[in-house]
Design a protein around this motif. Structure first.
Motif, PDB file in Angstrom:
ATOM      1  N   ALA A  41       0.826  -1.207   0.000  1.00 43.23           N
ATOM      2  CA  ALA A  41       0.000   0.000   0.000  1.00 43.23           C
ATOM      3  C   ALA A  41       0.861   1.257   0.000  1.00 43.23           C
ATOM      4  CB  ALA A  41      -0.926  -0.009   1.230  1.00 43.23           C
ATOM      5  N   GLY A  42       2.165   1.114  -0.279  1.00 43.48           N
ATOM      6  CA  GLY A  42       3.049   2.255  -0.371  1.00 43.48           C
ATOM      7  C   GLY A  42       3.740   2.652   0.926  1.00 43.48           C
ATOM      8  N   VAL A  43       3.514   1.908   2.005  1.00 37.36           N
ATOM      9  CA  VAL A  43       4.124   2.254   3.292  1.00 37.36           C
ATOM     10  C   VAL A  43       5.640   2.072   3.234  1.00 37.36           C
ATOM     11  CG1 VAL A  43       4.205   1.724   5.761  1.00 37.36           C
ATOM     12  CG2 VAL A  43       2.009   1.665   4.545  1.00 37.36           C
ATOM     13  N   GLY A  44       6.089   0.936   2.718  1.00 37.76           N
ATOM     14  CA  GLY A  44       7.526   0.692   2.616  1.00 37.76           C
ATOM     15  C   GLY A  44       8.213   1.713   1.727  1.00 37.76           C
ATOM     16  N   THR A  45       7.586   2.046   0.625  1.00 35.19           N
ATOM     17  CA  THR A  45       8.164   3.038  -0.276  1.00 35.19           C
ATOM     18  C   THR A  45       8.223   4.407   0.400  1.00 35.19           C
ATOM     19  OG1 THR A  45       7.420   1.829  -2.221  1.00 35.19           O
ATOM     20  CG2 THR A  45       7.898   4.173  -2.526  1.00 35.19           C
ATOM     21  N   ALA A  46       7.194   4.770   1.151  1.00 35.58           N
ATOM     22  CA  ALA A  46       7.200   6.050   1.865  1.00 35.58           C
ATOM     23  C   ALA A  46       8.310   6.079   2.915  1.00 35.58           C
ATOM     24  CB  ALA A  46       5.838   6.301   2.516  1.00 35.58           C
TER      25      ALA A  46
END
Length: 142
Positions: A71-76
């Protein structure tokens, strides 16, 4: 979602979700070596780093709760860390994963890392460790 540096009030959550000892986690918080992602006051994941040779920022661990993965948490978390290291004037970023971990390796490559070599640590883990580097020397902080 917000991403921020880890703080002392995050200690209990980090102890529950990181494999490091409580003493090490406390030390890393003290030296600003955690980033955490939160939403509505709840922590979703963390990135812990150190400095290889005391110089190169090295991502030791990135972990996102299974209910929030993809959900984009790691990328953020990664982008916040990368931006902070650029601001500090770092020239490279470093990380690693086990040889047999295809998904983490693909994630590293998607985020601009390139394989830089491996070491056989089979005395403590089942497969060799692959090290990755990302050149950020051409990026200037503002």
């Amino acid at each position: 979602m917000i991403v921020r540096r880890g703080r002392s009030e995050d200690l209990a959550w980090l102890v529950d979700h990181d494999d490091a000892s409580e003493d090490w986690i406390g030390r890393c918080i003290q030296f600003d070596e955690y980033f955490v992602a939160a939403q509505d006051g709840e922590l979703l994941g963390f990135l812990r780093f150190s400095r290889f040779w005391g110089k190169i920022p090295y991502m030791d661990m990135i972990r996102v709760l299974s209910s929030h993965q993809r959900a984009g948490v790691g990328t953020a978390l990664f982008r916040a860390w990368e931006d902070a290291m650029i601001e500090e004037g770092a020239q490279h970023l470093m990380t690693s994963s086990e040889w047999a971990e295809a998904d983490p390796q693909a994630w590293h490559r998607r985020n601009g890392f390139q394989a830089a070599g491996s070491i056989d640590f089979r005395i403590v883990q089942p497969s060799p460790e692959i090290f990755f580097l990302k050149d950020i020397s051409g990026v200037r902080g503002g």
